[in-house]
Design an enzyme around this catalytic site. Structure first.
Site, PDB file in Angstrom:
ATOM      1  N   SER A 158       0.557  -1.341  -0.340  1.00 42.15           N
ATOM      2  CA  SER A 158      -0.230  -0.444   0.010  1.00 42.15           C
ATOM      3  C   SER A 158       0.892   1.629  -0.028  1.00 42.15           C
ATOM      4  CB  SER A 158      -0.665  -0.092   1.051  1.00 42.15           C
ATOM      5  OG  SER A 158      -1.838   1.421   1.474  1.00 42.15           O
ATOM      6  N   TYR A 204      -1.748  -0.423   9.972  1.00 40.45           N
ATOM      7  CA  TYR A 204      -1.898  -1.336   9.110  1.00 40.45           C
ATOM      8  C   TYR A 204      -0.208  -0.839   8.461  1.00 40.45           C
ATOM      9  CZ  TYR A 204      -3.501  -1.724   4.178  1.00 40.45           C
ATOM     10  OH  TYR A 204      -3.833  -1.748   2.981  1.00 40.45           O
ATOM     11  N   LYS A 257       2.186  -3.270   6.203  1.00 43.83           N
ATOM     12  CA  LYS A 257       3.043  -3.045   4.857  1.00 43.83           C
ATOM     13  C   LYS A 257       4.193  -2.558   5.088  1.00 43.83           C
ATOM     14  CE  LYS A 257      -1.408  -3.762   3.746  1.00 43.83           C
ATOM     15  NZ  LYS A 257      -1.909  -5.101   1.956  1.00 43.83           N
TER      16      LYS A 257
HETATM   17  P1  NDP Z   1     -11.717  -6.402   0.285  1.00 41.55           P
HETATM   18  O1  NDP Z   1     -11.534  -6.054   1.758  1.00 41.55           O
HETATM   19  O2  NDP Z   1     -12.303  -5.594  -0.322  1.00 41.55           O
HETATM   20  O3  NDP Z   1     -10.619  -7.924   0.420  1.00 41.55           O
HETATM   21  C1  NDP Z   1     -10.223  -7.745   0.743  1.00 41.55           C
HETATM   22  C2  NDP Z   1      -9.583  -9.422   0.372  1.00 41.55           C
HETATM   23  O4  NDP Z   1      -8.928 -10.250   1.568  1.00 41.55           O
HETATM   24  C3  NDP Z   1     -11.400 -10.010   0.953  1.00 41.55           C
HETATM   25  O5  NDP Z   1     -11.296 -11.365   0.133  1.00 41.55           O
HETATM   26  C4  NDP Z   1     -11.076 -10.729   2.417  1.00 41.55           C
HETATM   27  O6  NDP Z   1     -11.850 -11.619   2.821  1.00 41.55           O
HETATM   28  C5  NDP Z   1      -9.533 -11.851   2.549  1.00 41.55           C
HETATM   29  N1  NDP Z   1      -9.043 -11.506   3.528  1.00 41.55           N
HETATM   30  C6  NDP Z   1      -8.787 -10.075   4.763  1.00 41.55           C
HETATM   31  N2  NDP Z   1      -8.368 -10.917   5.856  1.00 41.55           N
HETATM   32  C7  NDP Z   1      -8.803 -11.935   5.722  1.00 41.55           C
HETATM   33  C8  NDP Z   1      -7.762 -13.621   6.204  1.00 41.55           C
HETATM   34  N3  NDP Z   1      -8.306 -13.102   7.789  1.00 41.55           N
HETATM   35  N4  NDP Z   1      -8.213 -14.452   6.079  1.00 41.55           N
HETATM   36  C9  NDP Z   1      -8.490 -14.707   4.874  1.00 41.55           C
HETATM   37  N5  NDP Z   1      -9.100 -13.292   4.123  1.00 41.55           N
HETATM   38  C10 NDP Z   1      -8.894 -12.716   4.558  1.00 41.55           C
HETATM   39  O7  NDP Z   1     -10.215  -5.146   0.123  1.00 41.55           O
HETATM   40  P2  NDP Z   1      -8.969  -5.360  -1.417  1.00 41.55           P
HETATM   41  O8  NDP Z   1      -9.797  -5.274  -1.663  1.00 41.55           O
HETATM   42  O9  NDP Z   1      -8.739  -3.291  -1.067  1.00 41.55           O
HETATM   43  O10 NDP Z   1      -7.684  -5.115  -0.726  1.00 41.55           O
HETATM   44  C11 NDP Z   1      -7.006  -5.972  -0.782  1.00 41.55           C
HETATM   45  C12 NDP Z   1      -4.937  -5.239  -0.761  1.00 41.55           C
HETATM   46  O11 NDP Z   1      -5.245  -4.137  -1.159  1.00 41.55           O
HETATM   47  C13 NDP Z   1      -5.211  -5.722   0.663  1.00 41.55           C
HETATM   48  O12 NDP Z   1      -3.605  -6.106   1.051  1.00 41.55           O
HETATM   49  C14 NDP Z   1      -4.772  -4.507   1.028  1.00 41.55           C
HETATM   50  O13 NDP Z   1      -4.299  -3.556   1.864  1.00 41.55           O
HETATM   51  C15 NDP Z   1      -4.232  -3.364  -0.278  1.00 41.55           C
HETATM   52  N6  NDP Z   1      -5.295  -2.368  -0.639  1.00 41.55           N
HETATM   53  C16 NDP Z   1      -6.518  -2.002  -0.286  1.00 41.55           C
HETATM   54  C17 NDP Z   1      -6.188  -0.168  -0.752  1.00 41.55           C
HETATM   55  C18 NDP Z   1      -7.965   0.279  -1.176  1.00 41.55           C
HETATM   56  O14 NDP Z   1      -7.665   1.006  -1.593  1.00 41.55           O
HETATM   57  N7  NDP Z   1      -8.788  -0.691  -1.213  1.00 41.55           N
HETATM   58  C19 NDP Z   1      -5.113   0.960  -0.670  1.00 41.55           C
HETATM   59  C20 NDP Z   1      -3.330   0.053  -0.234  1.00 41.55           C
HETATM   60  C21 NDP Z   1      -3.945  -1.348  -0.500  1.00 41.55           C
HETATM   61  P3  NDP Z   1     -12.848 -11.646   4.058  1.00 41.55           P
HETATM   62  O15 NDP Z   1     -14.236 -10.492   3.214  1.00 41.55           O
HETATM   63  O16 NDP Z   1     -14.271 -13.501   3.913  1.00 41.55           O
HETATM   64  O17 NDP Z   1     -12.951 -11.595   5.255  1.00 41.55           O
END
Ligand code: NDP
Length: 241
Positions: free
Chosen positions: A133, A146, A150
């Site tokens: 991120s 967070y 990261k």
């Molecule tokens: P979302 O919350 O939309 O999706 C995250 C996914 O990761 C979901 O499928 C979620 O499953 C899964 N996940 C989270 N925790 C767990 C866990 N403990 N075990 C298994 N699965 C898990 O996030 P984004 O798509 O936005 O984010 C994706 C990546 O991008 C992340 O690493 C995030 O930090 C990074 N990011 C996102 C930004 C943003 O603005 N969206 C900006 C910068 C980086 P479930 O919902 O079932 O928990």
């Protein structure tokens, strides 16, 4: 970028960026193995051609290792799962800190260890992309745990890049700005805060999941054969603003 015949592990493929990465990979010929948590997402992914889904809570180290082993063998790995909890620095709890580090930092290490061990044993090449991120480069209020998680992930990426490249396995990081996913709703629903962030993005918009997915797929592909150990912002110029 052709992924025909390739198997790719995508963590967090249930929603958001991971879901788009999985969709794009299947469109380009790959078989995807999704590691994700919510039962509804696992069921939905299992309905999609080209997808295998394994349900796991990546906060659980032993379960994560077992899921990674069950996902193998694979040609590529994308550590995309991530989570956040908003707390001011002075109120950041040990419990929240540990949860975020477990999912955002420790789980990518465990999955990458299992993935790389098998490739090395079989003498095969590969590539890893860790989704980090912009929060690992800048201090964002209310995101102490967070940002730290990261930043830790970036350290892992760089060590993996050094230790694994001699075995033919590249590792790179991708650093999105605010991307329109369920996580962004959680972190950026305050309109004042979102407007302040948007002002600092020269292209004048937040990222779409597809903006991030395209860069991730490039870094996996043979077109990026000499790219190793980088931290690639996908931020519309936020970092230079
Ligand atoms: P979302 O919350 O939309 O999706 C995250 C996914 O990761 C979901 O499928 C979620 O499953 C899964 N996940 C989270 N925790 C767990 C866990 N403990 N075990 C298994 N699965 C898990 O996030 P984004 O798509 O936005 O984010 C994706 C990546 O991008 C992340 O690493 C995030 O930090 C990074 N990011 C996102 C930004 C943003 O603005 N969206 C900006 C910068 C980086 P479930 O919902 O079932 O928990």
């Amino acid at each position: 970028m052709d992924f025909n015949g390739k198997t790719v592990i995508v963590t967090g493929a249930g929603k958001g960026i991971g879901r788009e990465i999985a969709r794009m990979l299947v469109e380009r010929g790959a078989d995807v193995v999704a590691l994700t948590r919510s039962a509804a997402d696992v069921d939905a992914l299992r309905e999609e051609p080209g997808c295998r889904a394994i349900q796991v809570d990546l906060a659980d180290a032993d379960a994560t290792r077992a899921a990674a082993i069950a996902a193998l063998p694979a040609d590529f790995l994308i550590n995309c799962a991530g989570t956040t909890e908003l707390q001011p620095f002075l109120e950041t709890t040990v419990e929240a800190f540990d949860r975020l580090v477990a999912v955002n930092t420790r789980a990518p290490m465990i999955v990458a260890q299992e993935y790389a061990c098998l490739l090395i044993k079989e003498g095969r090449k590969g590539a890893i992309v860790n989704v980090s991120s912009v929060a690992s480069f800048v201090g964002i209020p209310d995101h102490a745990a967070y940002c730290a998680s990261k930043g830790g992930l970036d350290g892992l990426t760089r060590v993996m890049a050094k230790e694994l490249a001699p075995h033919g396995i590249r590792a790179n990081g991708v650093h999105p700005t605010v991307t329109l996913t369920p996580m962004a709703v959680k972190a950026w629903s305050d309109p004042g805060k979102a407007a302040g962030m948007m002002q600092r993005i020269p292209v004048g918009r937040f990222a779409e999941p597809s903006d991030v997915a395209e860069v991730v797929l490039f870094l996996l592909s043979d077109e990026a054969a000499m790219v190793n150990g980088i931290s690639m912002p996908v931020d519309g110029g936020y970092m230079i603003a």
